[in-house]
Design an enzyme around this catalytic site. Structure first.
Site, PDB file in Angstrom:
ATOM      1  N   ASP A 199     -32.257   7.475 152.848  1.00 16.65           N
ATOM      2  CA  ASP A 199     -31.608   7.411 154.159  1.00 16.65           C
ATOM      3  C   ASP A 199     -32.544   6.788 155.193  1.00 16.65           C
ATOM      4  OD1 ASP A 199     -29.205   8.310 155.678  1.00 16.65           O
ATOM      5  OD2 ASP A 199     -30.664   9.515 156.790  1.00 16.65           O
ATOM      6  N   GLU A 257     -31.593   2.439 152.201  1.00 16.33           N
ATOM      7  CA  GLU A 257     -30.682   2.151 153.308  1.00 16.33           C
ATOM      8  C   GLU A 257     -31.538   1.585 154.439  1.00 16.33           C
ATOM      9  OE1 GLU A 257     -27.532   4.055 156.445  1.00 16.33           O
ATOM     10  OE2 GLU A 257     -29.522   4.864 156.177  1.00 16.33           O
TER      11      GLU A 257
HETATM   12  C1  NOJ Z   1     -27.318   7.098 157.535  1.00 17.07           C
HETATM   13  C2  NOJ Z   1     -26.223   7.882 156.901  1.00 17.07           C
HETATM   14  O1  NOJ Z   1     -25.461   7.041 156.063  1.00 17.07           O
HETATM   15  C3  NOJ Z   1     -25.390   8.456 158.025  1.00 17.07           C
HETATM   16  O2  NOJ Z   1     -24.201   9.037 157.562  1.00 17.07           O
HETATM   17  C4  NOJ Z   1     -26.253   9.455 158.771  1.00 17.07           C
HETATM   18  O3  NOJ Z   1     -25.524   9.927 159.890  1.00 17.07           O
HETATM   19  C5  NOJ Z   1     -27.546   8.807 159.275  1.00 17.07           C
HETATM   20  N1  NOJ Z   1     -28.186   8.006 158.277  1.00 17.07           N
HETATM   21  C6  NOJ Z   1     -28.535   9.843 159.717  1.00 17.07           C
HETATM   22  O4  NOJ Z   1     -29.041  10.550 158.625  1.00 17.07           O
END
Ligand code: NOJ
Length: 514
Positions: A199, A257
């Protein structure tokens, strides 16, 4: 030598709360997922990515973790997790899990300790700073709206949170934090996970000077402008993480990500000794426009090819509006989404699908009183947030629960989904589900589609035409985005997004074998 499985894998994202509920509380859980593994097997994907299932107060539905080495009791137990992984593996499915290293929950014991006693060692795990001119330490704003700092009244200092105040950012310059996460990775690797989706992977280290950043107006969906993130310290960190994963058998993978538009910058994270995959989000924010899509494909393949890493392709996830709706909604949106699926699955690299994408689900308009996304609340309703793409999966039957739960689904499911349930689509050869199954099967069987060389062919304006060739077989992918009817190249049509003759209308795509 066999190529690593992840280079051209099709990975199916499960938003855990919304997939399948086994205990009637209206929220999806691990046993629910386990009961639906045969569905994934029949769908023909290589594996699944599970969004966070760790204990969490739920301020951001699991992306606020209060314990990294356990399962939220509402979603199951560690034993349920182990059985889920074992069953998935027995069916030949990989399991990638989400890891959330940028921030914890404010209910994590570390943050509680940090707040309760400014002298506590855990305080140094977070970013506490004195204010500036009677306000927060700098001008940073949260991705969810409002300032990125919250005052800790007791100490008079502010703490940093790039997301909600219930998600305090960790200080990755702190070596204890680094060591803890290495242990956390090993904990799950020991339990047999096939990898991690990291993440906000570009955000862990903040520039030590915490300099002000100029937010473009409107705030763009990509984070290239966030100059205090993307710090050089990330690279040695991810090299270490890679070494940890490589110490386990079976090819454990990291998927980062990293929300960057600049693919050259993104590709720096997937150099040979760093992470293996990084989401390419450019399609998420691109119109249904041939030249724009061509440009995105070019820059992605060039950048990732430049470091010898596979590209990755994403059209949907749990943070963005569903694809048919983005592409205009209704019949037109659905047609384009199917055509886009053929484009996606013919490109070289890994593909990420979001649960429900195979069913052609559209974004759901929800009444405000049902909304749960912190984005809705922190922008005072100015932004609707992401609940509309998180409505549970319709498995069978009709309202209110469509076979998702025996209770009340945590978000209401639209009546119109009666025709879109898995059961309704399963036996219709012209359904979106059947189409996706065929596409996955063809991709699995075709060496050319998975491994073949990519090359563009000339095509009229408004269309995309390219081939994948492995020396023996060649598969052509023709997409008429918004051009004049396109003469299909001679060959056997393997699959088309709708019934086509020799001409491909705008909003349609086909694979042919030549
Ligand atoms: C990216 C995640 O995909 C999203 O759903 C989340 O709110 C944020 N990161 C914070 O963790």
């Amino acid at each position: 030598m066999t190529r690593p499985w992840w280079r051209n894998a099709v990975i199916y994202e499960i938003y855990v709360r919304s997939f399948a509920d086994s205990d009637g509380d209206g929220v999806g859980d691990l046993s629910g997922i386990r009961s639906r593994l045969p569905y994934l097997r029949a769908l023909g994907v290589d594996g699944t990515w599970l969004t966070p299932f760790y204990p969490s107060p739920g301020a951001d539905h699991g992306y606020d973790v209060s314990d990294y080495v356990d399962v939220d009791p509402r979603l199951g137990t560690l034993e349920d997790f182990d059985v889920l992984v074992a069953d998935a593996h027995a069916l030949g499915l990989r399991v990638v899990i989400d890891i959330v290293p940028n921030h914890t929950s404010s209910e994590h014991a570390w943050f509680r300790n940090a707040l309760s006693d400014p002298q506590h060692a855990d305080r140094a795990r977070y970013v506490f700073r004195p204010g500036r001119d009677g306000g927060p330490p700098n001008n940073w704003t949260s991705a969810f709206g409002g300032p990125a700092w919250t005052l800790d009244q007791a100490s008079g200092k502010y703490y940093l949170h790039f997301f909600a105040p219930e998600q305090p950012d960790l200080d990755w310059h702190n070596e204890t934090v680094q060591a803890d996460f290495e242990r956390i990775l090993r904990f799950w690797l020991d339990r047999g996970v096939d990898g991690f989706r990291i993440d906000v992977a570009q955000a862990l280290f903040k520039a030590r000077d915490l300099h002000d950043m100029q937010v473009p107006e409107p705030r763009p969906p990509f984070g290239d402008w966030l100059t205090a993130l993307q710090q050089p310290e990330l690279h040695p960190l991810y090299r270490r993480w890679r070494q940890i994963a490589d110490g386990y058998p079976g090819g454990r993978v990291y998927v980062a990500e990293i929300v960057l538009e600049d693919q050259v910058a993104l590709a720096q994270y997937v150099r040979p000794d760093e992470l293996q995959l990084a989401f390419n989000f450019t399609f998420l924010h691109e119109q249904w426009n041939a030249e724009a899509l061509r440009g995105r494909i070019r820059e992605t393949l060039d950048a990732f090819g430049g470091v010898g890493a596979p590209a990755s392709w994403v059209l949907e996830n749990h943070d963005v509006t569903r694809l048919p709706t983005r592409y205009g909604g209704g019949e037109e949106g659905r047609r384009r989404a199917k055509a886009a699926a053929l484009l996606l699955l013919a490109l070289p690299g890994a593909v990420f699908l979001y649960a429900g994408q195979e069913l052609g689900l559209e974004e759901v308009e929800l009444p405000d009183e049902c909304r749960e996304d912190p984005i809705f609340f922190r922008t005072n309703g100015e932004q609707a947030g992401r609940d509309g793409c998180r409505v549970p999966i319709p498995w069978s039957g009709g309202p209110p629960a469509f076979g998702f739960t025996t209770g009340t689904p945590w978000l209401p499911m639209p009546h119109a989904w009666v025709e879109l349930t898995v059961a309704a689509q399963e036996h219709h050869s012209s359904s979106s589900l059947a189409f996706h199954r065929t596409a996955f099967a063809l991709r699995r069987e075709s060496e050319a589609l998975r491994e073949g060389m990519f090359s563009w062919r000339e095509s009229p304006p408004g269309t995309l035409l390219f081939e994948r060739s492995d020396g023996g077989a060649t598969v052509l992918c023709a997409v008429n985005v918004d051009g004049d009817p396109l003469e299909l190249p001679a060959g056997d049509v393997l699959l088309a997004s709708e019934e086509v003759g020799s001409l491909l209308p705008p909003g349609a795509a086909a694979w042919t074998r030549i």
